[in-house]
Design an enzyme around this catalytic site. Structure first.
Site, PDB file in Angstrom:
ATOM      1  N   HIS A 199       4.733  -6.230  -4.340  1.00 52.67           N
ATOM      2  CA  HIS A 199       3.322  -6.557  -4.502  1.00 52.67           C
ATOM      3  C   HIS A 199       2.469  -5.330  -4.245  1.00 52.67           C
ATOM      4  O   HIS A 199       2.863  -4.389  -3.560  1.00 52.67           O
ATOM      5  CB  HIS A 199       2.899  -7.715  -3.579  1.00 52.67           C
ATOM      6  N   ASP A 218      -1.598 -10.995   8.917  1.00 50.32           N
ATOM      7  CA  ASP A 218      -0.792 -12.086   8.366  1.00 50.32           C
ATOM      8  C   ASP A 218       0.663 -12.017   8.801  1.00 50.32           C
ATOM      9  O   ASP A 218       1.305 -13.040   9.011  1.00 50.32           O
ATOM     10  CB  ASP A 218      -0.869 -12.055   6.837  1.00 50.32           C
ATOM     11  N   TYR A 225       0.818  -1.213   0.000  1.00 51.78           N
ATOM     12  CA  TYR A 225       0.000   0.000   0.000  1.00 51.78           C
ATOM     13  C   TYR A 225       0.855   1.267   0.000  1.00 51.78           C
ATOM     14  O   TYR A 225       0.342   2.363   0.204  1.00 51.78           O
ATOM     15  CB  TYR A 225      -0.937   0.000   1.207  1.00 51.78           C
ATOM     16  N   TYR A 237     -11.522  -0.684   0.099  1.00 54.88           N
ATOM     17  CA  TYR A 237     -11.475  -0.316   1.513  1.00 54.88           C
ATOM     18  C   TYR A 237     -10.112   0.240   1.899  1.00 54.88           C
ATOM     19  O   TYR A 237      -9.956   0.846   2.960  1.00 54.88           O
ATOM     20  CB  TYR A 237     -11.832  -1.523   2.392  1.00 54.88           C
ATOM     21  N   ARG A 238      -9.131   0.082   1.022  1.00 53.83           N
ATOM     22  CA  ARG A 238      -7.748   0.452   1.322  1.00 53.83           C
ATOM     23  C   ARG A 238      -6.994   0.389   0.005  1.00 53.83           C
ATOM     24  O   ARG A 238      -7.320  -0.427  -0.856  1.00 53.83           O
ATOM     25  CB  ARG A 238      -7.187  -0.583   2.314  1.00 53.83           C
TER      26      ARG A 238
END
Length: 606
Positions: A447, A208, A146, A528-529
């Site tokens: 990623h 995670d 992100y 949502y993000r």
């Protein structure tokens, strides 16, 4: 690269962001695998020199930095004028994103400052107002996928709260609550419970990977995998430094001498906590959190399903079971290709061709795993005494077996290193480090995530999967979706793994993501993000009533932060000085910066 040739990973006993001793062996192995896939040096000299933020000269900026050094100590202010050092998850950078979607020098800090107290945070904020320098707070900086530690505005001064503000201020064993500073990781909170002999009494909920900030993850509305998996829903009470330097406490914390700050989140009057979540309205320096009572037992389970077309009927089974709390935790339904990638091997081990890996190849490779061939795998956990667990698990088993070809995996057949046991630890409140393994799918593994939310319905799951499948096929990118099922909604997390050194692959990843965001919005699904580079686009999809929500957000921003110094652009919220000057990114831009900033707002007193 052999583990013995790499520097030893710092442990919690040495640094606030370190790894627990119990996971050091995993960290050593994971680090070696990451470095095996790197084709370039970690250290890269800056080609463009010191990244000065727009609106201030280099001379004035350096003079302001000297002033800040005098105010909080020279050792707590570092210029970023020589090189970037990428590191890896446990030794990550705090100046930029180690998995950059654009050139590494686009989203990058000019300096990093390390406050040691709320008072020093106030000093930094007032300094930024005085000199009109953008500041960007981070807690730990491991928001990988992100944007990591990167600021949205190039040349912002990063406020690294975690290095010196990392105390667990309270653990209340009667109320099952805690109070933490930004630098407390899930690893650190878990280890402290064990140290105090409370580990058998109460659990944390962990995502995670356990190296992120408890506070930072919660403010970004991250999730974990116990019944307390909605982290924002179980927080209670914030302490916030506002953009002009004032300090407020929310909820019951607004009462002098409050004894219920972590027990009741609302207090009296407007509930203001929400404006400090996924925003740039304040710097959170303390947060309360509920801890989960030990349920008296737990039991993980795993089912596989053979066909991609099983997705819709499976969701129709999951929804009533989840709402009724027969399925109790934030469980995961993962695609088979992700089962293969979590083995930790590079994609080239299985397929050396271009474009997407053919289904026939990865299905054949899955047959060699302990999980076996499948299209979907469901990881879940049941809680409580044995008789209660059996009652619920029998219901789940009967319902899941309505899907032809459903297979329950006997956990007794799985070796200790199987990924199933990582999910078992996480769903029982024990942080782990296994989730890094699928990033090794590509060299220089980076990623980025597509993260829409939908109801738990078969038709919604099919629509989102179909659009992701189409866009991934167009881009030639391997598709690895996971459905994280909440109580009445589900998040679909589609991770695109890319080579961070491959410009063409990164462009394809960005286009794929932007196309999926627009596709989903047209169908009524919102993210949502999202990644730093995509925040403007995602914010723009929340456009009901001529963008009334963003107009409201801008009104709050201008009232709380009139000089526009705090994290401009975060979550698509731009201060007045930056608006309509080309800073917003919607896709296809040649550069990430706008054309300057507006004039200083009236008045000098802050």
């Amino acid at each position: 690269m052999a583990p013995s040739t790499l520097p030893e990973t710092p442990t919690l006993g040495k640094v606030h962001s370190g790894i627990p001793e119990s996971l050091l062996h995993k960290a050593t192995s994971a680090k070696a695998a990451v470095y095996d896939g790197k084709t370039v040096s970690d250290k890269i000299p800056l080609k463009r020199g010191l990244p000065i933020p727009q609106g201030i000269s280099e001379k004035a900026f350096l003079s302001a930095i000297d002033e800040l050094r005098t105010a909080i100590g020279a050792e707590n202010v570092e210029l970023n004028d020589k090189e970037v050092n990428n590191g890896w998850y446990m030794e990550h950078p705090n100046t930029h994103d180690m998995m950059p979607l654009f050139d590494v020098e686009e989203f990058i800090a000019s300096a990093v400052v390390y406050p040691g107290s709320v008072q020093e945070v106030q000093i930094i904020v007032r300094w930024a107002n005085k000199h009109l320098i953008p500041i960007f707070p981070i807690s730990i900086g491991r928001n990988l996928g992100y944007g990591g530690s990167a600021p949205r505005v190039r040349g912002s001064v990063t406020i690294d709260l975690g290095r010196r503000m990392n105390k667990i201020l309270d653990i209340n064993a009667e109320d099952y609550t805690c109070l933490v500073e930004p630098g407390v990781t899930f690893y650190a909170l878990y280890e402290e419970l064990q140290k105090r002999g409370l580990g058998d009494k109460m659990w944390i909920d962990t995502p995670d990977l356990g190296g992120g900030s408890v506070l930072g993850n919660t403010l970004d509305r991250g999730v974990g995998y116990t019944p307390y998996g909605d982290h924002w829903a179980v927080h209670s009470g914030l302490e916030v430094v506002l953009p002009k330097g004032e300090v407020v406490r929310t909820g019951m914390g607004g009462l002098e001498g409050s004894n219920t700050w972590q027990c009741f989140p609302y207090g009296f009057g407007p509930y203001s906590d929400g404006i400090f979540s996924q925003s740039n309205y304040g710097i959170v320096t303390k947060m309360g959190m509920a801890l989960m009572p030990n349920p008296g037992g737990f039991e993980s389970f795993m089912y596989t399903f053979q066909n991609e077309s099983d997705l819709a009927p499976l969701m129709e089974i999951i929804r009533p079971l989840r709402i009724a709390n027969i399925l109790e935790n934030v469980a995961q339904l993962r695609h088979g290709l992700q089962t293969l990638s979590i083995q930790g091997f590079p994609r080239a081990k299985y397929f050396k061709g271009k474009g997407q890996m053919p289904e026939s190849i990865y299905r054949e490779e899955l047959k060699k795993t302990k999980t076996g061939d499948h299209a979907w795998v469901y990881y879940g956990m049941s809680y409580g005494p044995a008789n209660i667990r059996k009652f619920k698990l029998d219901i789940v088993d009967a319902e899941f077996h309505k899907i032809p070809g459903c297979r329950k995996i006997d956990s007794k057949t799985l070796p200790a290193g199987e990924y199933f046991w990582s999910r078992d630890r996480i769903a029982s409140g024990t942080p782990d480090l296994e989730e890094l393994r699928w990033v090794n799918w590509m060299p220089n593994g980076g990623h980025i995530a597509f993260s829409p939310v939908s109801p738990i319905r078969g038709i919604d799951a099919e629509r989102l999967f179909a659009l992701a499948k189409q866009r991934h096929a167009e881009a030639g990118i391997d598709l690895m979706p996971a459905f994280c099922v909440g109580l009445r909604e589900m998040h679909i997390i589609v991770e695109i793994v890319f080579d961070a050194q491959d410009a063409d692959m990164k462009q394809k990843a960005e286009k794929c993501l932007r196309d999926m965001i627009d596709d989903a919005a047209r169908l009524g699904y919102g993210e949502y993000r999202t990644h730093l580079a995509l925040m403007d686009q995602v914010a723009g999809t929340y456009n009901w009533n001529d963008g009334a929500l963003m107009k409201f957000n801008n009104t709050l921003k201008d009232a709380l932060d009139p000089r526009g110094i705090l994290a401009p652009g975060r979550c698509g919220i731009w201060p007045a000085r930056y608006r309509q000057r080309g800073w917003e990114l919607k896709g296809g831009e040649k550069r990430v910066e706008g054309d300057g900033v507006g004039p200083q707002p009236g008045g000098n007193k802050i």
